[in-house]
Design a protein around this motif. Structure first.
Motif, PDB file in Angstrom:
ATOM      1  N   TYR A 353       1.268  -1.310  -0.132  1.00 28.63           N
ATOM      2  CA  TYR A 353       0.090   0.114  -0.433  1.00 28.63           C
ATOM      3  C   TYR A 353       1.452   1.530  -0.060  1.00 28.63           C
ATOM      4  CZ  TYR A 353      -3.329  -3.053   1.511  1.00 28.63           C
ATOM      5  OH  TYR A 353      -4.426  -4.866   2.435  1.00 28.63           O
ATOM      6  N   SER A 354       0.473   2.255  -0.640  1.00 32.53           N
ATOM      7  CA  SER A 354       0.805   3.516  -1.301  1.00 32.53           C
ATOM      8  C   SER A 354       0.557   4.873  -0.694  1.00 32.53           C
ATOM      9  CB  SER A 354       2.092   3.336  -2.057  1.00 32.53           C
ATOM     10  OG  SER A 354       2.418   5.258  -2.406  1.00 32.53           O
ATOM     11  N   ALA A 355       0.798   5.622  -0.446  1.00 37.85           N
ATOM     12  CA  ALA A 355       0.557   7.241  -0.199  1.00 37.85           C
ATOM     13  C   ALA A 355       1.050   8.246  -0.899  1.00 37.85           C
ATOM     14  CB  ALA A 355      -0.439   7.216   0.844  1.00 37.85           C
ATOM     15  N   GLU A 356       0.882   9.210  -1.858  1.00 40.25           N
ATOM     16  CA  GLU A 356       1.202  10.641  -2.345  1.00 40.25           C
ATOM     17  C   GLU A 356       1.492  11.507  -1.702  1.00 40.25           C
ATOM     18  OE1 GLU A 356       4.942   7.984  -4.560  1.00 40.25           O
ATOM     19  OE2 GLU A 356       3.477   9.792  -5.611  1.00 40.25           O
ATOM     20  N   TYR A 357       1.190  12.576  -1.371  1.00 39.86           N
ATOM     21  CA  TYR A 357       0.750  14.176  -1.651  1.00 39.86           C
ATOM     22  C   TYR A 357       2.294  14.844  -2.822  1.00 39.86           C
ATOM     23  CZ  TYR A 357       0.825  19.004  -0.432  1.00 39.86           C
ATOM     24  OH  TYR A 357      -0.069  20.146  -0.415  1.00 39.86           O
ATOM     25  N   ARG A 358       1.010  14.568  -3.853  1.00 42.07           N
ATOM     26  CA  ARG A 358       1.894  15.984  -4.141  1.00 42.07           C
ATOM     27  C   ARG A 358       2.014  16.733  -5.110  1.00 42.07           C
ATOM     28  NH1 ARG A 358       0.884  10.158  -9.265  1.00 42.07           N
ATOM     29  NH2 ARG A 358       2.475   8.893  -8.162  1.00 42.07           N
ATOM     30  N   PHE A 359       2.494  18.081  -4.849  1.00 47.08           N
ATOM     31  CA  PHE A 359       2.176  19.404  -4.354  1.00 47.08           C
ATOM     32  C   PHE A 359       3.314  20.139  -6.088  1.00 47.08           C
ATOM     33  CE2 PHE A 359       3.769  23.724  -2.658  1.00 47.08           C
ATOM     34  CZ  PHE A 359       2.759  24.473  -2.744  1.00 47.08           C
ATOM     35  N   THR A 360       2.699  20.645  -6.576  1.00 50.77           N
ATOM     36  CA  THR A 360       2.857  21.612  -7.615  1.00 50.77           C
ATOM     37  C   THR A 360       2.748  22.322  -7.490  1.00 50.77           C
ATOM     38  OG1 THR A 360       1.942  20.289  -9.133  1.00 50.77           O
ATOM     39  CG2 THR A 360       3.089  22.089 -10.294  1.00 50.77           C
ATOM     40  N   PRO A 361       4.164  23.605  -6.726  1.00 50.90           N
ATOM     41  CA  PRO A 361       4.111  25.076  -6.906  1.00 50.90           C
ATOM     42  C   PRO A 361       4.182  25.874  -7.576  1.00 50.90           C
ATOM     43  CG  PRO A 361       6.264  24.076  -6.447  1.00 50.90           C
ATOM     44  CD  PRO A 361       5.403  22.874  -6.734  1.00 50.90           C
ATOM     45  N   ASN A 376      12.295  21.727 -22.628  1.00 46.31           N
ATOM     46  CA  ASN A 376      11.132  22.262 -21.826  1.00 46.31           C
ATOM     47  C   ASN A 376      11.151  21.673 -19.900  1.00 46.31           C
ATOM     48  OD1 ASN A 376       8.477  23.279 -21.409  1.00 46.31           O
ATOM     49  ND2 ASN A 376       7.370  21.974 -21.995  1.00 46.31           N
ATOM     50  N   VAL A 377      11.053  22.296 -19.601  1.00 50.52           N
ATOM     51  CA  VAL A 377      10.625  22.214 -17.899  1.00 50.52           C
ATOM     52  C   VAL A 377       8.967  22.927 -16.985  1.00 50.52           C
ATOM     53  CG1 VAL A 377      11.681  22.073 -15.947  1.00 50.52           C
ATOM     54  CG2 VAL A 377      13.306  21.759 -17.821  1.00 50.52           C
ATOM     55  N   PRO A 378       8.724  23.050 -17.245  1.00 47.11           N
ATOM     56  CA  PRO A 378       7.857  23.526 -17.155  1.00 47.11           C
ATOM     57  C   PRO A 378       6.711  23.212 -15.688  1.00 47.11           C
ATOM     58  CG  PRO A 378       6.449  21.524 -17.845  1.00 47.11           C
ATOM     59  CD  PRO A 378       8.086  21.108 -18.154  1.00 47.11           C
ATOM     60  N   ALA A 379       6.887  22.226 -14.646  1.00 46.52           N
ATOM     61  CA  ALA A 379       6.758  21.726 -13.447  1.00 46.52           C
ATOM     62  C   ALA A 379       7.275  20.943 -12.872  1.00 46.52           C
ATOM     63  CB  ALA A 379       5.242  21.744 -13.717  1.00 46.52           C
ATOM     64  N   TRP A 380       7.507  21.311 -11.625  1.00 42.69           N
ATOM     65  CA  TRP A 380       8.307  20.291 -10.721  1.00 42.69           C
ATOM     66  C   TRP A 380       7.795  20.013  -9.770  1.00 42.69           C
ATOM     67  CZ3 TRP A 380      11.860  22.697  -6.886  1.00 42.69           C
ATOM     68  CH2 TRP A 380      11.818  23.979  -6.688  1.00 42.69           C
ATOM     69  N   TYR A 381       7.327  18.821  -8.855  1.00 44.05           N
ATOM     70  CA  TYR A 381       6.461  18.111  -7.652  1.00 44.05           C
ATOM     71  C   TYR A 381       7.854  18.232  -6.897  1.00 44.05           C
ATOM     72  CZ  TYR A 381       4.602  17.739 -12.671  1.00 44.05           C
ATOM     73  OH  TYR A 381       4.458  18.061 -13.768  1.00 44.05           O
ATOM     74  N   TRP A 382       6.953  18.754  -5.433  1.00 39.92           N
ATOM     75  CA  TRP A 382       6.917  18.253  -3.924  1.00 39.92           C
ATOM     76  C   TRP A 382       6.720  16.970  -3.520  1.00 39.92           C
ATOM     77  CZ3 TRP A 382       7.299  23.771  -1.734  1.00 39.92           C
ATOM     78  CH2 TRP A 382       8.330  24.657  -2.729  1.00 39.92           C
ATOM     79  N   VAL A 383       6.872  15.953  -3.364  1.00 37.04           N
ATOM     80  CA  VAL A 383       6.192  15.365  -2.702  1.00 37.04           C
ATOM     81  C   VAL A 383       6.546  13.655  -1.315  1.00 37.04           C
ATOM     82  CG1 VAL A 383       5.619  12.516  -3.716  1.00 37.04           C
ATOM     83  CG2 VAL A 383       6.137  14.870  -5.179  1.00 37.04           C
ATOM     84  N   ALA A 384       5.830  13.447  -1.008  1.00 36.06           N
ATOM     85  CA  ALA A 384       5.431  12.856   0.571  1.00 36.06           C
ATOM     86  C   ALA A 384       4.962  11.874  -0.057  1.00 36.06           C
ATOM     87  CB  ALA A 384       5.536  13.859   1.732  1.00 36.06           C
ATOM     88  N   MET A 404       4.341  -5.989   8.956  1.00 38.10           N
ATOM     89  CA  MET A 404       4.639  -5.081   7.815  1.00 38.10           C
ATOM     90  C   MET A 404       6.085  -4.065   7.720  1.00 38.10           C
ATOM     91  SD  MET A 404       0.381  -4.462   6.571  1.00 38.10           S
ATOM     92  CE  MET A 404       1.201  -4.403   4.897  1.00 38.10           C
ATOM     93  N   LYS A 405       6.323  -4.134   6.663  1.00 38.86           N
ATOM     94  CA  LYS A 405       7.692  -3.317   6.307  1.00 38.86           C
ATOM     95  C   LYS A 405       7.375  -2.121   5.990  1.00 38.86           C
ATOM     96  CE  LYS A 405      10.250  -6.893   7.929  1.00 38.86           C
ATOM     97  NZ  LYS A 405      10.723  -7.128   8.712  1.00 38.86           N
ATOM     98  N   TYR A 406       7.782  -1.521   6.987  1.00 34.10           N
ATOM     99  CA  TYR A 406       7.193   0.435   5.800  1.00 34.10           C
ATOM    100  C   TYR A 406       8.564   1.587   5.261  1.00 34.10           C
ATOM    101  CZ  TYR A 406      10.444   2.072   9.793  1.00 34.10           C
ATOM    102  OH  TYR A 406      11.531   3.022   9.724  1.00 34.10           O
ATOM    103  N   SER A 407       8.237   2.251   4.699  1.00 35.50           N
ATOM    104  CA  SER A 407       8.961   2.856   4.004  1.00 35.50           C
ATOM    105  C   SER A 407       8.203   4.247   4.151  1.00 35.50           C
ATOM    106  CB  SER A 407       9.441   2.578   2.620  1.00 35.50           C
ATOM    107  OG  SER A 407      10.236   3.310   1.743  1.00 35.50           O
ATOM    108  N   ILE A 408       9.071   5.527   4.348  1.00 36.38           N
ATOM    109  CA  ILE A 408       8.758   6.992   4.121  1.00 36.38           C
ATOM    110  C   ILE A 408      10.026   7.788   3.865  1.00 36.38           C
ATOM    111  CG2 ILE A 408       7.228   6.824   6.477  1.00 36.38           C
ATOM    112  CD1 ILE A 408       8.680   8.196   8.003  1.00 36.38           C
ATOM    113  N   GLY A 409       9.187   9.118   3.051  1.00 40.82           N
ATOM    114  CA  GLY A 409      10.198   9.545   2.889  1.00 40.82           C
ATOM    115  C   GLY A 409      10.073  10.876   2.224  1.00 40.82           C
ATOM    116  N   GLY A 410      11.201  11.880   1.283  1.00 43.38           N
ATOM    117  CA  GLY A 410      10.077  12.665   0.217  1.00 43.38           C
ATOM    118  C   GLY A 410      11.230  13.246  -1.404  1.00 43.38           C
ATOM    119  N   SER A 411      10.588  13.504  -2.146  1.00 42.02           N
ATOM    120  CA  SER A 411      10.809  13.660  -3.296  1.00 42.02           C
ATOM    121  C   SER A 411      10.834  14.446  -3.939  1.00 42.02           C
ATOM    122  CB  SER A 411      10.215  12.254  -4.413  1.00 42.02           C
ATOM    123  OG  SER A 411      10.168  12.243  -5.640  1.00 42.02           O
ATOM    124  N   ILE A 412      11.821  15.237  -5.117  1.00 45.38           N
ATOM    125  CA  ILE A 412      11.869  16.242  -5.785  1.00 45.38           C
ATOM    126  C   ILE A 412      11.551  15.733  -7.210  1.00 45.38           C
ATOM    127  CG2 ILE A 412      12.737  17.780  -6.628  1.00 45.38           C
ATOM    128  CD1 ILE A 412      11.471  18.601  -4.145  1.00 45.38           C
TER     129      ILE A 412
END
Length: 442
Positions: A353-361, A376-384, A404-412
């Protein structure tokens, strides 16, 4: 010694990521049955094109390496593409990759074909497989296995896949087998969506039947004889309902996939059968003055190998009908439990199972950065993100939801030329891992 081994594993991982990233940067923003038009005349390509990208690197483990990538698109058909890359290192490691895809068959315009071919040679490769004498009583890769239960080997890999996809004449695929997206600031413009209208395959989205013959082998030298198998060859049949509004950066809709893989075996390896189901859902949150968009993305997957405990005798030896460790139910790597190494866990069954919050500033400084502004770099995303999952030696939902095993993090993540490039940092019960990759994980 432990720190040295960790550094060597990390440098091997980084090299693999650079190799994969060089492939990804060259590829077009295409998907089977899709043509994407970027709403930016300054950067938009027209007609066929070819691009060559040489690269060089150094790591402590693999030493000096050089490579070259070639990308081409539109030479045969508007949506067709080809990507190839090869690299060699000073310690005799090398890799080669070829992808050719999205070719519409002339005698059946709803059938598309692509192929993926690669070979790898790593002179010192960590693998979570049986063979570590310090853990002779423990099955490597199982849910309770130790992080140290691994071996280092000279591995040689090869994989060949050939995909035939048929688009059913329903939903958004009813009128034309090729869907044209128009994209602005990394998001599909209203009226050009390929789904998310409603959950109904007859009126929304695209339904695809895929047939994939494959051959996959991982030669791990002296440890081959300790594994159930090191080769897999067979056929995967998949049914997919893609009801996302835009496959590269979905902000609404959902996707479901169900596939069955069969390897009929031969005199040297067992036959086996595995099934997998995966699903994803996207919910767009209200817009604000500081966010172009906010999306909640949810993903899940589960699989099982019903032939796991079946056995037969081959040359007088009992042989279980199980896939090789890399071809069956597994977790860890780029997309599922990113805080663990690739195939860190593998067994009969899996749930995830996974959940992501994707924020486009709204703020996007990348088009002003030197070199980056060539593209062409029209957007970037900050993700938790947060993930949980496990493998087990039986398909039992109660068992799969314990320990269950877990994994948490962030992404650009960055949308570049229609492709989402990502850098993920994830931490888990084992380790903390940074990876470079392509596309949202689901």
């Amino acid at each position: 010694m432990a720190n040295t081994q960790a550094n060597e594993e990390q440098t091997t991982l980084i090299l693999r990521q650079l190799f994969l990233l060089s492939v990804c940067v060259l590829s077009l923003p295409t998907w089977a049955m899709s043509v994407t038009i970027i709403d930016d005349a300054k950067h938009q390509r027209s007609g066929a094109w070819t691009q060559v990208l040489p690269y060089a690197y150094y790591t402590e483990n693999l030493q000096w390496g050089v490579g070259v990538g070639v990308g081409a698109a539109g030479h045969i058909q508007p949506s067709s593409s080809l990507v190839a890359t090869a690299t060699v290192t000073s310690n005799d490691s090398w890799m080669g990759f070829l992808y050719s895809g999205d070719y519409q068959l002339p005698f059946a315009d709803r059938v598309f074909f692509d192929t993926t071919l690669y070979q790898t040679n790593f002179t010192r490769d960590p693998q979570y497989i049986n063979g570590n004498e310090d853990y002779s009583g423990e099955r490597a890769g199982s849910n309770d296995s130790s992080q140290s239960n691994r071996v280092y080997t000279h591995s040689k890999g090869q994989e060949y896949r050939f995909r035939f996809r048929y688009l059913l004449p329903i939903g958004h695929g009813k009128d034309s087998p090729v869907h044209t997206f128009r994209v602005k600031r990394g998001e599909v413009m209203e009226g050009y969506e390929a789904g998310a209208k409603e959950w109904n395959p007859l009126t929304s989205g695209r339904t695809i039947i895929q047939l994939e013959p494959f051959y996959w082998k991982q030669d791990v030298g002296e440890y081959n004889q300790l594994q159930d198998s090191n080769t897999s060859a067979g056929l995967t049949l998949e049914l997919e309902y893609d009801n996302r509004n835009y496959h590269q950066n979905p902000t609404a809709g959902s996707r479901q996939r169900f596939n069955v893989t069969r390897d009929w075996g031969d005199s040297g390896r067992p036959s086996w059968t595995m099934w997998e189901f995966s699903a994803s859902k996207y919910i767009s949150l209200p817009q604000t003055s500081w966010a172009q968009s906010q999306v909640l993305a949810f993903g899940m997957a589960t699989s099982d190998t019903p032939t796991w405990n079946h056995s037969s005798y081959n040359n007088g030896e009992q042989q279980y009908h199980r896939p090789a460790w890399f071809a069956g139910s597994r977790l860890g790597g780029m997309d599922r439990l990113k805080g663990y190494e690739t195939a860190r866990y593998h067994d009969r069954s899996m749930i995830y199972y996974s959940a992501e919050y994707r924020f486009t500033p709204n703020w996007n400084p990348l088009p002003k950065v030197p070199v980056v502004n060539w593209f062409n770099v029209p957007a970037w995303y900050w993700v938790a993100f947060a993930e949980i999952g496990r493998v087990a030696d039986e398909y039992n939902l109660a068992t799969l939801h314990q320990d269950m095993k877990y994994s948490i993090g962030g992404s650009i993540r960055v949308m570049m030329e229609g492709i989402v490039l990502r850098g993920d940092f994830a931490t888990s019960g084992d380790d903390s891992v940074f990876r470079l990759g392509i596309n949202h994980p689901y």
